[in-house]
Design a protein around this motif. Structure first.
Motif, PDB file in Angstrom:
ATOM      1  N   ALA A  51      -0.120  -1.809  -8.532  1.00  0.00           N
ATOM      2  CA  ALA A  51       0.793  -2.838  -9.035  1.00  0.00           C
ATOM      3  C   ALA A  51       2.256  -2.444  -8.893  1.00  0.00           C
ATOM      4  N   MET A  52       2.545  -1.141  -8.982  1.00  0.00           N
ATOM      5  CA  MET A  52       3.949  -0.750  -8.972  1.00  0.00           C
ATOM      6  C   MET A  52       4.368  -0.071  -7.672  1.00  0.00           C
ATOM      7  N   TRP A  53       3.454   0.676  -7.085  1.00  0.00           N
ATOM      8  CA  TRP A  53       3.821   1.385  -5.864  1.00  0.00           C
ATOM      9  C   TRP A  53       3.308   0.686  -4.620  1.00  0.00           C
ATOM     10  N   GLY A  54       2.533  -0.375  -4.809  1.00  0.00           N
ATOM     11  CA  GLY A  54       2.037  -1.137  -3.674  1.00  0.00           C
ATOM     12  C   GLY A  54       1.015  -0.420  -2.809  1.00  0.00           C
ATOM     13  N   TRP A  55       0.281   0.534  -3.388  1.00  0.00           N
ATOM     14  CA  TRP A  55      -0.743   1.238  -2.623  1.00  0.00           C
ATOM     15  C   TRP A  55      -1.961   0.345  -2.406  1.00  0.00           C
ATOM     16  N   ARG A 106       6.323   3.922 -21.974  1.00  0.00           N
ATOM     17  CA  ARG A 106       6.812   2.718 -21.301  1.00  0.00           C
ATOM     18  C   ARG A 106       7.378   3.120 -19.946  1.00  0.00           C
ATOM     19  N   TYR A 107       6.910   2.465 -18.915  1.00  0.00           N
ATOM     20  CA  TYR A 107       7.391   2.776 -17.562  1.00  0.00           C
ATOM     21  C   TYR A 107       7.272   1.487 -16.784  1.00  0.00           C
ATOM     22  N   GLN A 108       8.355   0.757 -16.719  1.00  0.00           N
ATOM     23  CA  GLN A 108       8.273  -0.545 -16.058  1.00  0.00           C
ATOM     24  C   GLN A 108       9.314  -0.655 -14.971  1.00  0.00           C
ATOM     25  N   ILE A 109       8.950  -1.316 -13.887  1.00  0.00           N
ATOM     26  CA  ILE A 109       9.928  -1.625 -12.863  1.00  0.00           C
ATOM     27  C   ILE A 109       9.928  -3.123 -12.616  1.00  0.00           C
ATOM     28  N   ASP A 110      10.943  -3.569 -11.966  1.00  0.00           N
ATOM     29  CA  ASP A 110      11.106  -4.994 -11.741  1.00  0.00           C
ATOM     30  C   ASP A 110      10.443  -5.379 -10.415  1.00  0.00           C
ATOM     31  N   ILE A 111       9.467  -6.271 -10.480  1.00  0.00           N
ATOM     32  CA  ILE A 111       8.849  -6.753  -9.251  1.00  0.00           C
ATOM     33  C   ILE A 111       8.907  -8.269  -9.252  1.00  0.00           C
ATOM     34  N   ASP A 112       9.541  -8.846  -8.250  1.00  0.00           N
ATOM     35  CA  ASP A 112       9.700 -10.298  -8.168  1.00  0.00           C
ATOM     36  C   ASP A 112      10.287 -10.877  -9.455  1.00  0.00           C
ATOM     37  N   GLY A 113      11.260 -10.173 -10.008  1.00  0.00           N
ATOM     38  CA  GLY A 113      11.925 -10.701 -11.197  1.00  0.00           C
ATOM     39  C   GLY A 113      11.148 -10.546 -12.484  1.00  0.00           C
ATOM     40  N   GLU A 114      10.033  -9.827 -12.416  1.00  0.00           N
ATOM     41  CA  GLU A 114       9.285  -9.633 -13.653  1.00  0.00           C
ATOM     42  C   GLU A 114       9.021  -8.147 -13.876  1.00  0.00           C
ATOM     43  N   PRO A 115       9.125  -7.699 -15.139  1.00  0.00           N
ATOM     44  CA  PRO A 115       8.828  -6.284 -15.394  1.00  0.00           C
ATOM     45  C   PRO A 115       7.327  -6.033 -15.265  1.00  0.00           C
ATOM     46  N   VAL A 116       6.975  -5.005 -14.529  1.00  0.00           N
ATOM     47  CA  VAL A 116       5.571  -4.647 -14.358  1.00  0.00           C
ATOM     48  C   VAL A 116       5.407  -3.177 -14.711  1.00  0.00           C
ATOM     49  N   GLY A 117       4.334  -2.869 -15.434  1.00  0.00           N
ATOM     50  CA  GLY A 117       4.061  -1.478 -15.750  1.00  0.00           C
ATOM     51  C   GLY A 117       3.567  -1.304 -17.164  1.00  0.00           C
ATOM     52  N   PRO A 118       3.152  -0.095 -17.495  1.00  0.00           N
ATOM     53  CA  PRO A 118       2.657   0.175 -18.846  1.00  0.00           C
ATOM     54  C   PRO A 118       3.753  -0.079 -19.870  1.00  0.00           C
ATOM     55  N   ASN A 119       3.402  -0.803 -20.912  1.00  0.00           N
ATOM     56  CA  ASN A 119       4.400  -1.163 -21.904  1.00  0.00           C
ATOM     57  C   ASN A 119       3.871  -0.858 -23.302  1.00  0.00           C
ATOM     58  N   GLY A 120       3.683   0.414 -23.588  1.00  0.00           N
ATOM     59  CA  GLY A 120       3.283   0.832 -24.927  1.00  0.00           C
ATOM     60  C   GLY A 120       2.039   0.131 -25.425  1.00  0.00           C
TER      61      GLY A 120
END
Lengths: 309, 296, 141
Positions: A51-55, A106-120
């Motif tokens: 989801a975040m690194w596009g693997w 919490r480790y989120q990055i912005d993908i297509d204008g939305e935060p993606v990633g683990p959020n507590g």
């Protein structure tokens, strides 16, 4: 197959990985209440990778498995000298620490204008790989079972191999095994590593099946359940834990009659079953008995010359 | 400084209830060498007995307390009969899994009787906290601590001054030898289970009366806290169980105050893990053989 | 040892051979409100679907709704039900039958012009249904 069946069958497949993971440790004589930790690590690691690194998914699952194995080995070394209850509680403590760390992380990055990633505690949503790649639920189920089949196949090989004998020997009596010149510590850490990888593969698949994970999915309940599956289904073969999962998730899931009484009936049945068969349905004796039956049938034919003319 | 003392006092108060739970665990574990995962859930069933009496019949505090203890003892004996008595030697892990299955059963039974997530529980005392200089002490906490210490003293006396206690210590030391010198081990085990459940019932009642609410999750909570405190204190040691409980309570309150609830739990598990790795016997325990692996 | 290496290689090969076809997609968002449907453990839910980016309502989709409990992965699996489209644009209605009270993850699966899954966390209790803010100290009663 209808959607519902696909989802139940997929769940059975995924839970089987954790059950097999706990079963492998049981073979070496260790009771772990903490395999859910590696399930969680696999889920988060694989989810982050796609989801975040596009693997691609296979790489992500493999990376999750590696992470799970690495953590399991790291846990295995300090807990090596613990036995029985002390080991069980140490793994429990570790798993709960992992769960709470995921609650804090919490480790989120912005993908297509939305935060993606683990959020507590809100968990990790939008693991959208299956949608982005148009993988149907049925196909994903087949993927789960393909991986599970390979896993089971290697378990079968393991049971017949020297390694499998060593594992069971350590489980029966670690002191005796070390007197035979077996490096008990090394094999134990090795078994812990494989068990961690197995649970992590299950976790990686789970994250992509449900498309979201949250820390409380990985609490003690999952760990104790996966341990129980081996005991219910039987400790004689790797099919035992699978049978346990099928009985719990599958059978009870489909029998809707019991609705509110499900656990009352199931809990009682398990307790009674364990009185009659304390090592599960498919225990060692039964498995050996079946094996002997086959061998006898074969040798019987050659020795007496009976059989088809 | 004041905060530090205040937190330590609070921790000791809360830790007293953990100590009681650990005490019950220790009695069962010492006698059986087996882990009863259903220990907390049997206390929860007792608490639900009490809550039903309180909600539907307007029972008073003492009646509720009695109901909690009686309910815990009844369900404790049920667990012993179903999960422990019929299991042969060497089936310790089957007993453990069986007690887990019964845990699930008890939890669902509780939800069937009272389906909501939380129910009120009668308070011990109502009234403002006592002020001792700059420190505040909640009166119900004080009762909890006193109760825990009294109960621990009773257990210690019962163990060292009665025939029952003598038999129990004999079984804890060596079940086979105890059997040889004429101790009726089977009967003693049932009694020990009943006693442990009664201790758990008192602990559960005190905790719930301080919290003034009960949920089905209480079973899991009690099992976990009791287990952690027992493992920190050391397997098979009664003073160790209490000390482990107090230490856990103090660590929890301090870390909660400093870092919040999540880090509190993280800390508690870390202390447990560190103890197990560095000192598997716990504070005061000795390494007794655990009949968990099937060969023990 | 060799068996294990072979196994790992086999798994990797199997996974690597899996079909992949990436393409961009419309993302959906959903607002879910549920009320008790009278019967115990039955709830009427209204789902409002919209394009997550533009906020435009999404209508004409095949919507099915399922649920599971995050605290017990894979154990409770509510049979997926088709939602019926309402007159209001982007609104769908569904009746859920759950197995117990507590926190459920409601999965809303979309088919048709948009393929997506939206997950809503809801706490179902006897009288009311509320959004879940998972509390960290849920075990500490």
């Amino acid at each position: 197959m209808d959607d519902y069946l696909v989802s139940v069958v997929s769940n059975i497949g995924i839970i089987s990985f954790v059950a097999l993971s706990a079963y492998l440790l049981l073979l070496t004589g260790e009771i772990s209440f903490g395999q859910q930790a590696f399930f969680a690590i696999g889920a988060y690691a694989a989810g982050i990778a796609t989801a975040m690194w596009g693997w691609p998914l296979p790489l992500a699952i493999a990376w999750g498995a590696a992470a799970g194995a690495a953590c399991a080995v790291t846990l295995g070394i300090p807990t090596l000298r613990l036995r029985g209850l002390q080991f069980a509680i140490a793994t429990l403590a570790f798993a709960e620490m992992v769960r709470i760390l995921f609650e804090l992380w919490r480790y989120q990055i912005d993908i297509d204008g939305e935060p993606v990633g683990p959020n507590g505690t809100d968990g990790f949503r939008n693991i959208r790989y299956v949608f982005d790649h148009n993988i149907e639920a049925f196909d994903f189920m087949m993927l789960i079972y393909a991986v599970l089949a390979v896993t089971l196949g290697s378990f079968m090989l393991l049971e017949r191999s020297r390694l499998g004998v060593i594992f069971r020997m350590i489980g029966e009596d670690a002191t005796l095994a070390s007197l035979q010149g077996i490096a008990v510590a090394r094999y134990k850490v090795f078994a812990a590593g494989i068990a961690g990888a197995l649970a992590a593969v299950g976790g990686g698949l789970y994250a992509h099946l449900t498309t979201y994970v949250e820390p409380r999915t990985f609490d003690v309940m999952l760990g104790v359940h996966s341990l129980a599956y081996g005991l219910i289904g039987g400790l004689g073969t790797a099919l035992g834990p699978l049978l346990g999962v099928v009985i719990d998730v599958g059978l009870l899931e489909s029998v809707r009659l019991f609705a509110g009484y499900r656990m009352i009936i199931f809990g009682g049945l398990v307790a009674l079953l364990l009185i009659v068969r304390p090592r599960g349905l498919l225990d060692e004796r039964l498995v050996h008995g079946i094996g002997r039956l086959f061998r006898n049938a074969k040798s019987g034919t050659t020795r007496t010359g009976r059989g088809p003319p | 400084m004041i905060d530090f003392i205040q937190n330590t006092i609070d921790g000791v108060m809360i830790g007293a209830s953990y100590g009681l739970l650990a005490l019950g665990f220790t009695v069962i574990f010492g006698v059986m060498r087996r882990l009863n995962l259903s220990y907390g859930p049997t206390i929860m069933i007792g608490a639900y007995f009490g809550t039903v009496l309180y909600l539907h019949f307007g029972a008073g505090l003492l009646a509720v307390a009695a109901a909690v203890v009686v309910g815990a003892v009844i369900s404790g004996i049920y667990v012993e009969r179903l999960c422990f008595a019929p299991m042969k030697a060497g089936a310790g892990i089957a007993s453990m899994v069986s007690s887990f299955a019964i845990w699930m059963q008890l939890e669902q039974a509780a939800v069937l009787v009272l389906p909501r997530h939380t129910y009120p529980f009668p308070p011990l005392v109502t009234g403002p906290a006592l002020e001792i200089g700059p420190l505040l002490v909640r009166p119900d906490h004080l009762i909890m601590l006193t109760g825990a210490l009294l109960l621990a003293a009773v257990v210690q006396l019962a163990l060292y001054r009665t025939r029952f206690g003598l038999g129990l210590r004999a079984v804890i030391a060596n079940p086979i030898a105890a059997n040889l010198v004429g101790v009726d081990v089977g009967r003693l085990v049932v009694l020990a289970f009943a006693a442990a459940s009664a201790i758990g019932g008192v602990a559960g009642f005190l905790v719930l009366a301080v919290d003034q609410q009960v949920t089905p999750m209480f079973g899991m909570w009690a099992t976990l806290k009791g287990l952690i405190a027992m493992m920190i204190g050391g397997l098979g040691s009664i003073p160790g169980a209490l000390l482990g409980g107090l230490l856990l309570g103090v660590v929890e309150v301090h870390s909660h105050w400093l870092f919040g609830p999540q880090v509190r739990d993280l800390f508690a598990y870390f202390v447990l893990f560190a103890f197990l790795v560095a000192r598997p016997g716990g504070l005061l325990g000795r390494t007794i053989d655990v009949e968990l692996s099937h060969r023990a | 040892m060799r068996t294990i290496v072979c196994t790992l290689v086999a798994i990797a090969a199997l996974l690597a051979g899996y079909p992949q076809a990436a393409h961009g997609q419309v993302r959906a968002k959903a607002a879910v409100t549920c009320v008790s449907a009278g019967q115990v453990l039955e709830y009427d839910c209204t789902i409002k679907l919209a394009n997550a980016r533009s906020g435009e309502p999404l209508s004409g989709l095949t919507v099915s709704v399922g649920a599971d409990m995050p605290s017990m992965p894979g154990m409770h699996n509510v049979r997926r039900v088709k939602a019926t489209e309402q007159a209001e644009k982007g609104a769908y209605h569904v009746r859920l039958e759950l197995e117990m009270h507590g926190d459920w993850a409601v999965h809303i699966d979309l088919r048709g012009a948009v393929r997506d899954r939206v997950v809503a966390m809801l706490r179902f209790e006897e009288a009311e249904v509320t959004d879940v803010k998972p509390s960290p100290s849920r075990r500490g009663h």
